[in-house]
Design an enzyme around this catalytic site. Structure first.
Site, PDB file in Angstrom:
ATOM      1  N   TYR A  92     -59.613 -79.699  18.706  1.00 23.39           N
ATOM      2  CA  TYR A  92     -59.043 -80.262  18.946  1.00 23.39           C
ATOM      3  C   TYR A  92     -59.701 -82.031  18.372  1.00 23.39           C
ATOM      4  O   TYR A  92     -58.707 -82.761  18.571  1.00 23.39           O
ATOM      5  CB  TYR A  92     -59.028 -80.722  20.398  1.00 23.39           C
ATOM      6  CG  TYR A  92     -56.906 -80.533  21.277  1.00 23.39           C
ATOM      7  CD1 TYR A  92     -56.554 -80.306  20.592  1.00 23.39           C
ATOM      8  CD2 TYR A  92     -57.635 -81.408  22.357  1.00 23.39           C
ATOM      9  CE1 TYR A  92     -55.105 -81.117  21.470  1.00 23.39           C
ATOM     10  CE2 TYR A  92     -56.151 -82.408  22.680  1.00 23.39           C
ATOM     11  CZ  TYR A  92     -55.229 -81.492  22.348  1.00 23.39           C
ATOM     12  OH  TYR A  92     -54.336 -82.666  22.678  1.00 23.39           O
ATOM     13  N   LYS A 114     -57.699 -84.518  16.238  1.00 23.54           N
ATOM     14  CA  LYS A 114     -56.905 -85.810  16.804  1.00 23.54           C
ATOM     15  C   LYS A 114     -57.274 -87.253  15.962  1.00 23.54           C
ATOM     16  O   LYS A 114     -56.623 -87.806  15.969  1.00 23.54           O
ATOM     17  CB  LYS A 114     -56.885 -85.233  18.271  1.00 23.54           C
ATOM     18  CG  LYS A 114     -55.434 -84.874  19.158  1.00 23.54           C
ATOM     19  CD  LYS A 114     -54.318 -84.862  18.347  1.00 23.54           C
ATOM     20  CE  LYS A 114     -53.138 -84.061  19.526  1.00 23.54           C
ATOM     21  NZ  LYS A 114     -51.865 -83.618  18.937  1.00 23.54           N
ATOM     22  N   PHE A 158     -46.458 -70.893  18.870  1.00 22.27           N
ATOM     23  CA  PHE A 158     -47.480 -70.658  18.800  1.00 22.27           C
ATOM     24  C   PHE A 158     -47.881 -70.069  20.748  1.00 22.27           C
ATOM     25  O   PHE A 158     -47.829 -69.467  21.376  1.00 22.27           O
ATOM     26  CB  PHE A 158     -48.246 -71.445  18.272  1.00 22.27           C
ATOM     27  CG  PHE A 158     -49.680 -70.875  19.306  1.00 22.27           C
ATOM     28  CD1 PHE A 158     -50.238 -69.152  18.976  1.00 22.27           C
ATOM     29  CD2 PHE A 158     -51.063 -71.573  19.096  1.00 22.27           C
ATOM     30  CE1 PHE A 158     -52.278 -69.515  18.977  1.00 22.27           C
ATOM     31  CE2 PHE A 158     -52.314 -71.241  19.228  1.00 22.27           C
ATOM     32  CZ  PHE A 158     -52.654 -69.986  19.529  1.00 22.27           C
ATOM     33  N   ASP A 199     -40.601 -75.273  15.617  1.00 21.55           N
ATOM     34  CA  ASP A 199     -41.831 -74.873  15.942  1.00 21.55           C
ATOM     35  C   ASP A 199     -42.579 -73.640  15.294  1.00 21.55           C
ATOM     36  O   ASP A 199     -40.991 -72.830  14.465  1.00 21.55           O
ATOM     37  CB  ASP A 199     -41.327 -74.416  17.625  1.00 21.55           C
ATOM     38  CG  ASP A 199     -42.601 -74.777  19.009  1.00 21.55           C
ATOM     39  OD1 ASP A 199     -42.698 -75.792  19.389  1.00 21.55           O
ATOM     40  OD2 ASP A 199     -43.623 -73.648  18.543  1.00 21.55           O
TER      41      ASP A 199
HETATM   42  P1  NAD Z   1     -47.535 -76.924  24.413  1.00 17.06           P
HETATM   43  O1  NAD Z   1     -48.862 -75.674  24.187  1.00 17.06           O
HETATM   44  O2  NAD Z   1     -47.012 -76.682  25.464  1.00 17.06           O
HETATM   45  O3  NAD Z   1     -46.856 -76.810  22.322  1.00 17.06           O
HETATM   46  C1  NAD Z   1     -46.832 -78.174  21.115  1.00 17.06           C
HETATM   47  C2  NAD Z   1     -46.081 -76.930  20.601  1.00 17.06           C
HETATM   48  O4  NAD Z   1     -46.242 -76.748  19.326  1.00 17.06           O
HETATM   49  C3  NAD Z   1     -45.561 -75.101  20.752  1.00 17.06           C
HETATM   50  O5  NAD Z   1     -44.129 -75.342  21.384  1.00 17.06           O
HETATM   51  C4  NAD Z   1     -46.128 -75.023  19.769  1.00 17.06           C
HETATM   52  O6  NAD Z   1     -45.657 -73.555  19.693  1.00 17.06           O
HETATM   53  C5  NAD Z   1     -46.099 -75.595  18.536  1.00 17.06           C
HETATM   54  N1  NAD Z   1     -46.907 -76.204  17.656  1.00 17.06           N
HETATM   55  C6  NAD Z   1     -48.441 -75.654  17.339  1.00 17.06           C
HETATM   56  N2  NAD Z   1     -48.474 -75.199  16.451  1.00 17.06           N
HETATM   57  C7  NAD Z   1     -47.482 -75.723  15.899  1.00 17.06           C
HETATM   58  C8  NAD Z   1     -47.593 -75.353  14.461  1.00 17.06           C
HETATM   59  N3  NAD Z   1     -49.052 -75.115  13.402  1.00 17.06           N
HETATM   60  N4  NAD Z   1     -46.729 -76.203  13.564  1.00 17.06           N
HETATM   61  C9  NAD Z   1     -45.726 -75.623  14.187  1.00 17.06           C
HETATM   62  N5  NAD Z   1     -45.284 -75.643  15.554  1.00 17.06           N
HETATM   63  C10 NAD Z   1     -46.452 -76.210  16.409  1.00 17.06           C
HETATM   64  O7  NAD Z   1     -48.208 -78.330  24.035  1.00 17.06           O
HETATM   65  P2  NAD Z   1     -47.940 -79.606  25.489  1.00 17.06           P
HETATM   66  O8  NAD Z   1     -48.666 -79.586  26.142  1.00 17.06           O
HETATM   67  O9  NAD Z   1     -45.905 -79.762  25.363  1.00 17.06           O
HETATM   68  O10 NAD Z   1     -48.427 -80.776  24.196  1.00 17.06           O
HETATM   69  C11 NAD Z   1     -47.611 -81.523  23.614  1.00 17.06           C
HETATM   70  C12 NAD Z   1     -48.516 -82.381  22.395  1.00 17.06           C
HETATM   71  O11 NAD Z   1     -48.809 -83.045  22.613  1.00 17.06           O
HETATM   72  C13 NAD Z   1     -49.663 -81.706  21.663  1.00 17.06           C
HETATM   73  O12 NAD Z   1     -50.105 -82.206  20.721  1.00 17.06           O
HETATM   74  C14 NAD Z   1     -50.341 -82.076  22.532  1.00 17.06           C
HETATM   75  O13 NAD Z   1     -52.053 -82.458  21.688  1.00 17.06           O
HETATM   76  C15 NAD Z   1     -50.315 -83.662  22.321  1.00 17.06           C
HETATM   77  N6  NAD Z   1     -50.619 -83.758  24.184  1.00 17.06           N
HETATM   78  C16 NAD Z   1     -50.180 -82.720  25.361  1.00 17.06           C
HETATM   79  C17 NAD Z   1     -51.238 -83.578  26.817  1.00 17.06           C
HETATM   80  C18 NAD Z   1     -50.845 -82.267  28.113  1.00 17.06           C
HETATM   81  O14 NAD Z   1     -51.359 -82.713  28.661  1.00 17.06           O
HETATM   82  N7  NAD Z   1     -49.646 -81.840  28.250  1.00 17.06           N
HETATM   83  C19 NAD Z   1     -52.307 -83.975  26.609  1.00 17.06           C
HETATM   84  C20 NAD Z   1     -52.807 -84.802  25.091  1.00 17.06           C
HETATM   85  C21 NAD Z   1     -51.706 -84.972  24.860  1.00 17.06           C
END
Ligand code: NAD
Ligand code: UDP
Length: 311
Positions: free
Chosen positions: A143, A147, A34, A31
């Site tokens: 985004y 994706k 961010f 991680d």
């Molecule tokens: P979140 O923002 O809590 O988690 C994302 C994590 O990725 C964070 O810990 C962040 O610090 C880390 N990160 C971001 N950019 C990075 C980089 N360049 N290098 C290393 N670490 C990095 O979000 P979440 O809700 O836990 O989402 C997790 C994944 O699931 C994402 O890929 C998101 O697109 C996908 N997703 C989530 C949802 C939702 O509703 N929560 C829906 C669709 C897709």
């Protein structure tokens, strides 16, 4: 198995790490913090089979692993639009780096894709074979298109190099460990309600989303990762669809809040409706969500209560 979770300190990623540790795997979380936080994984730090690497996945890294859960990417519109170029880089370069690693060490890699690949959908509910309705030059495209390219990369590495891939499309998911400043609707409304502050509905609140509790999602993720001969993409979401207004009312009700509802401008390109068709997940994975919105909210509200107390 040795398992890598990118975005392991985030909302979903940290729950994934918990479950993988429980299952007895060796877990490495990557991680860049961010949007994630050490707080989410603090309880894992003393585990002999948990390792944390502060690393940005836009830079290459090589690790010997059997499974890669590729979840690193800011997911809240507020955060992914803060530095849109970085969001694209994370989705494109980050995914190439993970696929390169998977190819070299013959790991199975799962991409956390999103319902956003359907954009502002003209087909309802959304099925995996719908190509979507995405604005390629709008504020959400870093985004959405990010994706979509990540999915393309997954498919091309699979077709061209035989990489063992899994693609899931996650619909709006909520639960404990969402950041206080996350900015997505469930966390915003709960925090506002608990503080008796105005609940900010963007637009008239008639737009819909289908909300999934994080535990249901995790079951789907694991079922998909270990399913043979099925690469996806597969929708993972709860088909129970609500207007944003109904969500606000439910949260006011459950928190006993004195908050009033106010309306703010609808963000650009905000999808008007969203509901997953989960026939494929049922058929292939025997998976369907079981936690109703009210039940999930009741599990989430105490987390935010505690967080606010510790401020
Ligand atoms: P979140 O923002 O809590 O988690 C994302 C994590 O990725 C964070 O810990 C962040 O610090 C880390 N990160 C971001 N950019 C990075 C980089 N360049 N290098 C290393 N670490 C990095 O979000 P979440 O809700 O836990 O989402 C997790 C994944 O699931 C994402 O890929 C998101 O697109 C996908 N997703 C989530 C949802 C939702 O509703 N929560 C829906 C669709 C897709
Ligand atoms: N939303 C809202 N108030 C908020 C945050 C979001 O009305 O404080 C709306 C937003 O405009 C969208 C829906 O809730 O219509 C879901 O927004 P979120 O950011 O949670 O996710 P996404 O739009 O990516 O599905």
């Amino acid at each position: 198995m040795r398992v890598l979770v990118t975005g392991g300190a985030g909302f979903i990623g940290s729950h994934l790490c918990d479950r993988l540790i429980e299952q007895g795997h060796d877990v490495i979380a990557i991680d860049n913090f961010f949007t994630g936080s050490k707080e989410n994984i603090r309880h894992l730090m003393d585990h002999w089979n948990f390792e944390l690497i502060r690393h940005d996945i836009t830079e290459p890294i090589m690790l010997e692993v059997d499974r890669i859960y590729h979840f690193a990417c800011p997911a809240s519109p507020v955060h992914y639009q803060y530095n849109p170029v970085k969001t694209i880089k994370t989705n494109v370069m980050g995914t190439i780096n993970m696929l390169g690693m998977a190819k070299r060490v013959r790991a199975r890699v799962m991409l956390a894709s999103t319902s956003e690949v359907y954009g502002d959908p003209k087909v309802h509910p959304q099925k995996e074979d719908y190509w979507g309705h995405v604005n390629p030059i709008g504020v959400r495209s870093c985004y959405d298109e990010g994706k979509r390219v990540a999915e393309t990369l997954m498919m091309d590495y699979h077709r061209q190099s035989g990489v063992d891939i899994k693609v899931i499309r996650i619909f709006n998911t909520y639960g404990p460990r969402m950041a206080l400043n996350d900015g997505r609707v469930v966390s915003n409304f709960i925090i506002q309600a608990l503080q008796n502050k105005p609940i900010t509905i963007y637009g008239d609140g008639s737009q819909t989303r289908s909300f999934q509790y994080v535990d249901d999602l995790l079951d789907g993720i694991f079922a998909m990762m270990e399913k043979e001969d099925f690469i996806g993409p597969v929708n993972l979401g709860n088909p129970d669809e609500f207007t944003i207004k109904a969500l606000a009312e439910a949260i006011i009700d459950l928190t006993g809040s004195r908050s009033e509802i106010i309306h703010k401008e609808l963000p650009k390109d905000d999808p008007t409706q969203r509901q997953p068709d989960i026939y494929l997940a049922r058929e292939q994975l025997n998976w369907y969500p079981s936690i109703k919105l009210t039940e999930g909210l009741k599990k989430t509200i105490p987390y935010f209560e505690q967080k606010l107390k510790n401020l």
